[in-house]
Scaffold this motif. Structure first.
Motif: not given
Length: 298
Positions: A146-147, A189, A193, A211
């Motif tokens: 996530w970060w 983002h 990913t 992820l």
């Protein structure tokens, strides 16, 4: 009787390997975002072309190249599993040369950023810190699915866009520019990913909780595409609010094409992720420039 020839280990980096280390293919997103920022602020580009060109070089080859060198140095053990032919694990950049190159380019980034004035220098400082925070221990934000992608999205899309506008304006960009830059950074983002799919095996071994590792390729692909789509839908909504219906329609048309590409991606997320990065992402960044021209006309 057999003979063997021992080959002495390389002491200096191979020039071609040094170019591969800073990955020219990754320079386009921040260069494009900086140009979007310059377009969006409404300042004439012609009289400021040297400043714009310097900013694009700083955003792409220098800062982005530095971040790639830092990432490869910090990821050399992971790359030994995922991609052993990369410059550092293959030995074409021997010893600690990968680290030295990353540090030298960090210093060069700050020196060139200084030439862009206080806003450009401040943004460069943030970019350099973000690059090392993403890759290096003990922070190493790339361990988080996530970060890590969030930081890269901000650094590759949001920060260059903001900087391109701020450098030409010699001040803080207006709210509309910041809002659109943030939304496209938020959507990036998802792009980051999808980029993590290529390192799936090595990330699992070394505890990087991307992820694709945590959620699995199928769910991670859907999350990535949802984030990208949501960001663009919000941009479209803002363009409509700001009385830019034709620009909004153009971005929406590009989003519809992305939906078609996403259907292909979902059939084989791991195998099709590189393909989507060459198709759906191109449509995504095309919408960025359309939005920049919409902001320029406000």
């Amino acid at each position: 009787m057999s003979t063997s020839v021992s080959i002495a280990p390389r002491r200096l980096p191979e020039p071609a390997a040094m170019l591969r280390l800073i990955k020219p293919v990754t320079w386009f997103p921040p260069i494009w975002a900086f140009l979007c920022g310059a377009v969006s602020c409404g300042v004439p580009l012609g009289p400021n072309w040297m400043l714009v060109a310097l900013g694009m070089v700083l955003a792409g080859p220098i800062v982005c190249g530095m971040s790639q060198a830092a990432n490869d140095w910090c990821d050399r053990h992971v790359d030994a599993i995922n991609e052993p032919d990369r410059p550092i694990p293959s030995g074409r950049i021997p010893g600690r040369w990968g680290l030295y190159i990353a540090l030298a380019m960090s210093a060069l980034s700050l020196a060139v950023g200084w030439l862009l004035g206080p806003w450009g220098f401040g943004a460069t400082v943030v970019g350099v810190i973000a690059a090392w925070a993403y890759s290096a221990e003990p922070v190493r934000l790339k361990r988080s699915g996530w970060w890590g992608p969030g930081l890269v999205g901000l650094s590759y899309e949001g920060l260059p866009w903001f900087t391109g506008a701020a450098v030409l304006l010699h001040g803080a960009p207006r709210f509309e520019i910041v809002a659109v830059a943030f939304l496209y950074a938020f959507g990036a983002h998802g792009i980051m990913t999808l980029n993590d799919f290529k390192a799936l095996e090595g990330d699992r071994v070394h505890g990087v909780r991307s992820l694709p590792v945590v959620l699995g390729p199928e769910v991670a692909a859907k999350v990535a595409c949802t984030v990208m789509s949501l960001a663009q839908l919000l941009v479209i909504s803002l363009l409509l609010v700001w009385s830019k219906p034709w620009h909004a329609l153009a971005v929406f048309a590009l989003l519809l094409l992305q939906f078609a590409a996403m259907r292909v991606l979902f059939r084989d997320p791991k195998g099709k992720a590189p393909w989507y990065n060459g198709t759906g992402v191109v449509l995504y960044v095309a919408g960025m420039m359309i939005s920049a021209f919409a902001l320029r006309g406000l």
